[in-house]
Design an enzyme around this catalytic site. Structure first.
Site, PDB file in Angstrom:
ATOM      1  N   CYS A   2     -17.970  -8.318  19.403  1.00  0.00           N
ATOM      2  CA  CYS A   2     -16.304  -7.322  20.318  1.00  0.00           C
ATOM      3  C   CYS A   2     -16.200  -7.876  21.313  1.00  0.00           C
ATOM      4  CB  CYS A   2     -17.002  -6.247  20.211  1.00  0.00           C
ATOM      5  SG  CYS A   2     -18.297  -5.879  18.603  1.00  0.00           S
ATOM      6  N   ARG A  27     -13.467 -14.385  19.450  1.00  0.00           N
ATOM      7  CA  ARG A  27     -14.736 -14.255  19.711  1.00  0.00           C
ATOM      8  C   ARG A  27     -15.247 -13.247  18.374  1.00  0.00           C
ATOM      9  NH1 ARG A  27     -15.583 -12.264  25.073  1.00  0.00           N
ATOM     10  NH2 ARG A  27     -16.975 -10.276  24.156  1.00  0.00           N
ATOM     11  N   ASN A  99     -19.782  -2.586  23.386  1.00  0.00           N
ATOM     12  CA  ASN A  99     -19.655  -3.901  23.215  1.00  0.00           C
ATOM     13  C   ASN A  99     -21.301  -4.385  23.458  1.00  0.00           C
ATOM     14  OD1 ASN A  99     -20.288  -6.695  22.250  1.00  0.00           O
ATOM     15  ND2 ASN A  99     -19.333  -7.738  24.460  1.00  0.00           N
ATOM     16  N   GLY A 100     -22.392  -4.231  22.156  1.00  0.00           N
ATOM     17  CA  GLY A 100     -23.282  -4.698  22.568  1.00  0.00           C
ATOM     18  C   GLY A 100     -24.171  -3.855  21.119  1.00  0.00           C
ATOM     19  N   HIS A 502     -38.344 -41.686   3.800  1.00  0.00           N
ATOM     20  CA  HIS A 502     -39.678 -41.233   4.643  1.00  0.00           C
ATOM     21  C   HIS A 502     -39.289 -39.647   3.250  1.00  0.00           C
ATOM     22  CE1 HIS A 502     -42.124 -43.968   7.048  1.00  0.00           C
ATOM     23  NE2 HIS A 502     -40.730 -43.368   7.743  1.00  0.00           N
ATOM     24  N   LYS A 601     -17.613 -16.680  18.382  1.00  0.00           N
ATOM     25  CA  LYS A 601     -17.944 -17.688  19.052  1.00  0.00           C
ATOM     26  C   LYS A 601     -18.669 -17.587  20.513  1.00  0.00           C
ATOM     27  CE  LYS A 601     -16.491 -20.834  22.163  1.00  0.00           C
ATOM     28  NZ  LYS A 601     -16.469 -22.181  21.355  1.00  0.00           N
TER      29      LYS A 601
END
Ligand code: AGP
Length: 606
Positions: A2, A27, A99-100, A502, A601
């Protein structure tokens, strides 16, 4: 992640908020909103989607012009992207952006419902807004302190109280938040690009700090409610630096900036031809004795750590382990004071990396952060810091930050070699001279974009694409593959060239695209042998190698020659065509280069 912007001053607040939020679009977000406060009330306007939707909603609702408010771009964590779930969230006396993550929001919600509160959104943030309202009895600071004491989780907050027009409140725990200082105006924001148009002077709120902001005063308090005096920082980035500078995309601009930012980073950590560690860098006496090194990061930062691992192994002969941060933090790592844990992070806010850093410190290890953002959480949590000087990296896909992370890792490896006595002065001086050729050679590569653009046009419709290499080239393959995946949405895998046979070579069929990195002299022939193995099964091959290397015509469909440089530093050159390849593939496929789907971001959630 955010984005938050807050303003109080003399300007049209809605304009300031929208301008600021537009600089935070990088972001990643899916909805946005503003709360505008005048003497009578708080006007809230929100919209799902891009900022243009919010702009249209503002035009339609036409709130009165205000000079104080908060704005938010939301990257959904609790509740789907929607107008209802977007911020600001409100309560009778409070409007709030966040934000969080509030980890105990369910218990708090139940408590508030018992107190008569009802909820319209699915978010943790609305719970927080109503908790602050519940604790508000005329004193905003008390309401915030009591509420935040009950909260478990992370937050950066911008808060308005109806009874206090013109006043902005801010608080921070784990999620970054800065305060910007102007003339008769002040700001808050998640990151400096949001404010550069108005001010370059700012301070970073520390853990648990609260700020009370008016147009002519900023007062910051610690978690005990005591006033604190903060260091004012001056952003080195101007508005242009945070803009596209004439390039079509931030990512292309930042690819082209690599030459200058590598130069800037070399300048910060080279003195008289020898590596230095900077005033916040690690203690040299400690480095002389260090016995084990762990390098921890996520995504591109972790890939940079893999280059650093090989560089330190080769030059300083110290055992190095590279770990993905989200794994490291739950692997109960065995650490002691003899262990140096290096965390790498462009944003300095990646939660998994920050958590890994804190875990390492709790186990007694010494910690060094290699970060790009001044005063970021990771920078402030580590014992030592070596900043990179990439400037703001706006595009979600990390490019120039990777190059400066490699630059710092190389210089650190050279310093370790000197301190541990595995290389002498003369050898290190020779190698730093080689390293100082990188900016000019990168610039040379950047003048040859058309060749890479052509190759992208040949492979743009691929559904699967393989990268392979040995040693440094293997670590680089991982980064080349990630770049391609994250911005062009083409599936890609990176393989140690000797490992393909492999099992995975069974996937190679007629026309399968393979990008082979063969820049390491010591294993060039071996890598070419591996290329022959895939070519003989029909692969469509691009080989990247040094000028002068001989690649038999029947081995590769395309050969990209790179300027000659010491093999150990070739990753700083090879990465440029790999980034351009991914960029042009994305553009040709019509993808959103700077804001790829599903990505942000900086990942500040688990
Ligand atoms: C890189 O292109 C990616 N966007 C991503 O892997 C990124 O490198 C990772 O999230 C780490 O971010 P950080 O460097 O800010 O910690």
């Amino acid at each position: 992640m955010c984005g938050i912007v807050g303003y109080t001053g003399y300007r049209n607040c809605a304009e300031v908020l929208l301008n600021g939020l537009s600089k935070l679009e990088y972001r990643g977000y899916d909805s946005a909103g503003v709360a505008l406060m005048d003497a009578e009330t708080i006007h809230v306007v929100k919209a799902k989607g891009r900022l243009s939707e919010l702009q249209a909603a503002l035009k339609q609702e036409n709130p009165p012009e205000c000079s104080c408010g908060i704005g938010h771009t939301r990257w959904a964590t609790h509740g789907v992207p929607s107008q209802i779930n977007s911020h600001p969230h409100c309560a009778p006396q409070v409007s709030l952006v966040h934000n969080g993550i509030i980890e105990n929001y369910a218990q708090l919600k139940e408590f508030l419902q018992q107190k008569g509160y009802s909820f319209e959104s699915e978010t943790d943030t609305e719970v927080l807004a109503k908790l602050v309202d519940y604790h508000y009895h005329g004193n905003p600071m008390e309401a915030l302190s009591q509420s935040l004491a009950q909260v478990r989780g992370s937050y950066a907050l911008g808060v308005l109280f109806r009874d206090f027009p013109g006043k902005l409140y801010a608080a921070r725990r784990e999620s970054p938040l800065i305060v910007g200082y102007g003339e008769n105006e002040n700001f808050i924001a998640s990151d400096i690009p949001a404010l550069l148009q108005y001010t370059k002077e700012y301070t970073v709120l520390d853990e648990g700090e609260l700020a009370v902001i008016t147009s002519d005063q900023v007062q910051i308090y610690n978690s005990f409610g005591e006033p604190v005096t903060k260091e004012h920082l001056i952003a080195q980035w101007d508005v242009a630096a945070a803009e596209k500078g004439g390039f079509e995309h931030f990512m292309l601009k930042e690819i082209h900036e690599q030459s200058s930012v590598v130069q800037a980073t070399l300048g910060a950590y080279l003195h008289d031809g020898l590596p230095v560690l900077g005033e916040q860098g690690p203690d040299e006496e400690y480095l002389k004795r260090v016995k084990r090194i762990h390098i921890v990061g996520c995504g591109t930062a972790m890939h940079a750590g893999m280059i650093g691992q090989t560089a330190i192994h080769r030059m300083a002969r110290i055992p190095v382990q590279v770990e993905i941060a989200s794994e490291f933090r739950y692997n109960d790592p065995i650490l002691s004071a003899d262990d140096l844990v290096i965390v790498i992070s462009q944003s300095g806010e990646t939660l998994d990396t920050l958590a890994a850093l804190k875990l390492a410190k709790s186990k007694g290890a010494k910690t060094l952060a290699i970060v790009n953002v001044l005063g970021s959480s990771i920078a402030r949590a580590a014992d030592w810091v070596m900043y990179t000087y990439a400037g703001p990296e706006i595009a979600v896909a990390s490019t120039k930050a990777y190059s400066v992370q490699l630059t710092v890792m190389y210089l650190l490896a050279l310093k370790l070699a000197l301190l541990q006595g595995t290389l002498c002065d003369a050898e290190v001086r020779y190698l730093t001279q080689q390293l100082q050729r990188v900016p000019e050679l990168q610039q040379l590569l950047l003048t040859d974009c058309d060749r890479i653009k052509y190759l992208a046009s040949q492979f743009m419709n691929s559904s699967d694409l393989f990268f392979m290499g040995r040693g440094f080239d293997y670590a680089l393959s991982l980064e080349g593959s990630l770049k391609l995946k994250e911005i062009s949405y083409i599936h890609s895998e990176a393989y140690a060239a000797g490992e393909l046979k492999h099992g995975t070579i069974s996937l190679i069929e007629e026309g399968t695209p393979v990008v082979a990195l063969a820049t390491q002299d010591a294993v060039f022939e071996k890598t070419i042998s591996n290329v022959k193995e895939v070519r003989s099964r029909g692969a469509h091959v691009i080989v990247l190698c040094k000028t002068g290397a001989v690649v038999p015509a029947e081995v590769a469909d395309h050969v990209v020659k790179l300027p000659h440089l010491e093999s150990i530093f070739m990753p700083l050159l090879t990465i440029v065509p790999l980034q351009l390849f991914a960029y042009y593939m994305s553009v040709l496929r019509g993808c959103d280069v700077d804001c790829p789907r599903n990505l942000a971001k900086s990942v500040t959630v688990e």
